[in-house]
Enzyme design. Structure first.
Site, PDB file in Angstrom:
ATOM      1  CG  LEU A 269      -1.894   1.173   1.350  1.00  0.00           C
ATOM      2  CD1 LEU A 269      -2.886   1.172   0.198  1.00  0.00           C
ATOM      3  CD2 LEU A 269      -2.628   1.119   2.694  1.00  0.00           C
ATOM      4  CG  ASP A 270      -0.624   4.651   0.036  1.00  0.00           C
ATOM      5  OD1 ASP A 270      -1.220   4.666  -1.055  1.00  0.00           O
ATOM      6  OD2 ASP A 270      -1.184   4.870   1.123  1.00  0.00           O
ATOM      7  CD  GLU A 271       6.097   1.304   1.161  1.00  0.00           C
ATOM      8  OE1 GLU A 271       7.020   1.772   0.470  1.00  0.00           O
ATOM      9  OE2 GLU A 271       6.088   1.337   2.397  1.00  0.00           O
TER      10      GLU A 271
END
Length: 284
Positions: free
Chosen positions: A227-229
């Site tokens: 997530l969000d990486e």
């Protein structure tokens, strides 16, 4: 030189002496006229990246690709070839925040984005009238914990049926499953309303307000299972004040989000973004 056949070639491989000469020589041998070229040598990874836009009437696309495959094999290159005349087919996914969707649709209709928006998918009905005003099919697919797998199966079916090369998560506030992330690897762009890696996950404006930051930001990145990486494509910031409420930050951030996402979509659709591990190379 005039030409009706214009192409964009992107490539990457291990760096070595003579790569630019080899590529330009390959094109020259086929009467290719280079219109735009950019390259980058990453000294940390030892990789070479290049984007070339060129005109070529001497070969059809299929023959050109066959020659390129043979040429690239000698350098162990990863490469792709696209015509400039075809807009990239895209599907937009959205939830209940419509500022990014509205901005993308306006830019597309104004001829500012080289994309062909084929469909809009949402887990809410809020924007079906907006989609209709642009004559774009709108698919309402509710998502719950119990129906997530079935919903994603329907979403992916639409994406495949439309031949979408790009999926834009324009404030689509659902976490995609690992399986769907893998299926969309390298062709799904998300807009996160913070300056990553700060304030990942839910309610980043609340997190920013709680920390009293003086800058709020937005980040467009490729979607991955983490997530969000995902690899970052574009970022920007706006000033914040000690007197700003969460609502103030949220309102101010909408413009930043819209602009950042639009730039990322434009660069991706113009084949200006090359993957470099967990980072990107952007040929603006």
């Amino acid at each position: 030189m005039t030409s009706n056949s214009s192409y964009i070639l992107t490539l990457s491989c291990a760096d070595r002496v003579g790569l630019v000469h080899a590529v330009s020589g390959f094109l020259a041998e086929r009467s290719g006229n280079i219109e735009e070229a950019a390259q980058y040598n990453d000294k940390d990874t030892g990789l070479f990246f290049m984007r070339v836009q060129f005109a070529c009437d001497s070969l059809e696309g299929a023959a050109l690709k066959a020659d390129l495959a043979e040429f690239a094999a000698a350098f162990d290159m990863r490469w792709s070839l696209h015509t400039t005349s075809e807009s990239m087919k895209a599907v937009i996914m959205v939830s209940k925040e419509g500022h990014c969707l509205n901005d993308l649709l306006f830019r597309w209709k104004s001829g500012l984005l080289p994309v062909d928006i084929r469909a809009i998918i949402s887990n809410h009905r809020d924007f079906y009238q907006l989609a209709a005003s642009y004559n774009i099919p709108f698919h309402h697919i509710p998502v719950t914990a119990a129906t997530k797998a079935q919903a994603e199966a329907k979403q992916f079916e639409i994406i495949q049926a439309e031949g979408a090369e790009l999926v834009v998560l324009a404030r689509y506030m659902q976490v995609l499953s690992d399986d769907l992330c893998k299926k969309l690897s390298g062709r799904a762009i998300n807009i996160h309303h913070s300056f990553l890696p700060s304030f990942k996950g839910a309610k980043p404006y609340y997190q920013a307000h709680d920390r009293g930051v003086k800058l709020i930001g937005a980040t467009a990145h490729y979607v991955t299972a983490d997530l969000d990486e995902g690899p970052i494509i574009e970022q920007d910031v706006a000033r914040a004040s000690h007197s700003d409420t969460v609502e103030d930050l949220t309102a101010r951030g909408r413009d930043t989000e819209s602009q950042v996402l639009a730039r990322a979509v434009k660069w991706h659709s113009e084949h200006r973004v090359l993957m470099n591990g967990h980072k990107t190379v952007i040929f603006k």
